[in-house]
Design an enzyme around this catalytic site. Sequence first.
Site, PDB file in Angstrom:
ATOM      1  N   SER A 162       0.815  -1.224   0.000  1.00 21.70           N
ATOM      2  CA  SER A 162       0.000   0.000   0.000  1.00 21.70           C
ATOM      3  C   SER A 162       0.841   1.262   0.000  1.00 21.70           C
ATOM      4  CB  SER A 162      -0.926  -0.030   1.206  1.00 21.70           C
ATOM      5  OG  SER A 162      -1.518  -1.277   1.285  1.00 21.70           O
ATOM      6  N   ARG A 177       7.926   6.145  -3.822  1.00 22.40           N
ATOM      7  CA  ARG A 177       8.429   6.728  -2.577  1.00 22.40           C
ATOM      8  C   ARG A 177       7.586   6.186  -1.435  1.00 22.40           C
ATOM      9  NH1 ARG A 177       5.570  10.976  -5.102  1.00 22.40           N
ATOM     10  NH2 ARG A 177       3.514  11.033  -4.161  1.00 22.40           N
ATOM     11  N   ASP A 215      -3.508  -1.450  -1.855  1.00 20.35           N
ATOM     12  CA  ASP A 215      -4.645  -1.846  -1.000  1.00 20.35           C
ATOM     13  C   ASP A 215      -5.987  -1.375  -1.555  1.00 20.35           C
ATOM     14  OD1 ASP A 215      -3.958   0.785  -0.402  1.00 20.35           O
ATOM     15  OD2 ASP A 215      -4.091   0.565   1.766  1.00 20.35           O
TER      16      ASP A 215
HETATM   17  C1  GLC Z   1      -0.863   5.988   1.120  1.00 20.84           C
HETATM   18  C2  GLC Z   1      -0.173   5.167   0.044  1.00 20.84           C
HETATM   19  C3  GLC Z   1      -1.183   4.494  -0.862  1.00 20.84           C
HETATM   20  C4  GLC Z   1      -2.179   3.714  -0.037  1.00 20.84           C
HETATM   21  C5  GLC Z   1      -2.823   4.607   1.015  1.00 20.84           C
HETATM   22  C6  GLC Z   1      -3.786   3.863   1.906  1.00 20.84           C
HETATM   23  O1  GLC Z   1      -1.531   7.039   0.508  1.00 20.84           O
HETATM   24  O2  GLC Z   1       0.665   6.015  -0.723  1.00 20.84           O
HETATM   25  O3  GLC Z   1      -0.540   3.633  -1.762  1.00 20.84           O
HETATM   26  O4  GLC Z   1      -3.161   3.173  -0.876  1.00 20.84           O
HETATM   27  O5  GLC Z   1      -1.806   5.178   1.831  1.00 20.84           O
HETATM   28  O6  GLC Z   1      -3.173   2.820   2.601  1.00 20.84           O
END
Ligand code: GLC
Length: 477
Positions: A162, A177, A215
């Site tokens: 995620s 990142r 996610d």
């Molecule tokens: C952050 C991450 C993203 C993820 C979100 C929720 O924004 O960059 O990839 O989906 O958190 O977990």
Amino acid sequence: MVEFNCSPLSRYQPLPNALSPEQEAALKTLQEQFSITDETTAKIVDGLNNAMDHGLKGTGEGLLMEPSYVTGRSTGQEQGNYLALDFGGSNLRVCLVNLQGKHIVSMEQGKHKFSDSIKKEKGVVLFGQIADFIDTFLTEQRQIGNLPKSQETALNLGFTFSFPMLQQHLASGVLVRWTKGFENFDVHGKDVVQMLQKELDDRGIWVKVNAIVNDTVGTLAASGYANPSSQVGLILGTGTNAAYYELTENITKLKPEVINASKEMIINMEWGAFDDNKKILPLTEFDNKMDSLTWNPNQQIFEKTISGYYLGEIFRLIIKKYIDQGIIFNGKSSNQFDTFEGVDTAFLSQILDDGSSELKAVGEVLDKSLGIPQTTLADRIFAKKVTDLIGFRAAKLAGIGIAVVLLRRKDLLDKPVTVGVDGSLYEFFPFFQAWMNGSTRKLLGPEYSKNVKFTLSKDGSGIGAALASMTATNIKV
Ligand code: GLC
């Protein structure tokens, strides 16, 4: 009296004369700072659409709008056992997911909490720990008979990761990142599937990582298993982000052969990075201060106004300002209010949940968890109102985002459409669901609104990774 009309569902009723004139004035200012006017809403709608367009075209501006390579929709009849790994914050989960068909899923899972120190280690240490944890889980599952004692082929694993990543296909994900406090910087620009695979291989753990999803993508896929009408996957937890089914013809940065191969693809928006150049959102002095204290200033600006990792810190900065001015808590601070990230967002939920006239539970939280033993009713009302302003703004912004995403596919809105949501903020923050719902519906209008339903897609990321793994192989564990 200050008009407390920003959050109609709050159980809080201001008591006449409870607040001092200074407190009333402070709350009035805060209310103005935290309000999202119709004019601002219109700017956000335009800005977000524009950022999405840039991302889909791949101009290098706007949102990442990452193609997930998940095409097609689930019927809810798929069956089989699949392994999934869910890595998105401080907790890591490994799941053995059993898709039973008929929209039913059951799951065995092991949870592991990362220490804060692992977030700064080299990538090999981080992924080594993950590989060890997978090994422990598999051993346990073999012992209790959920997996055969010996295996003839590698077990396939779907990986929910995620964080922002670039994908060229379903089984690769290059980290753009870190977000949400991870600082294993040597992983930037590397393929995390390969990094995890190497650690698994080095340990002789016979697992093949065959799919990786964000996610939000997993949540949408899982929501689709339960409700095939699902169009959006939304995460409102430590971070926030959304994914949705876009027509491939609109994702012009894809290679023509990919566009021609399928009608739709799930796009991971990475909407947390919306307005990173701070031109559109009405950021307050507290948002800017909080942003400057984080390790990634000028990044994830939309996320920093909405998600659980940050709301506690906004609260802390507001309260601290008024402590220092002697307006609340008799001017006395505490370690928690003096320390960066000293206030967890979970306390905000507890504060907002107190509907009693004396706000006893608020007093308890301030005393036992936040180090302020003596509070007056006015102090407690103040703290609750601040929580309310922060939470309402967050929900309203998320709701605007969802409306924008849904309106991209007007072709779907004359039939039932489901938004699958996962995350602690959505599940536990009082009134968040209703506030967000109201915000989305206002922009959709009554005709479209009646077809849109939000559902909790609990553990969606794990189930979605399993579905992706299944798509990738169609080989059962
Ligand atoms: C952050 C991450 C993203 C993820 C979100 C929720 O924004 O960059 O990839 O989906 O958190 O977990």
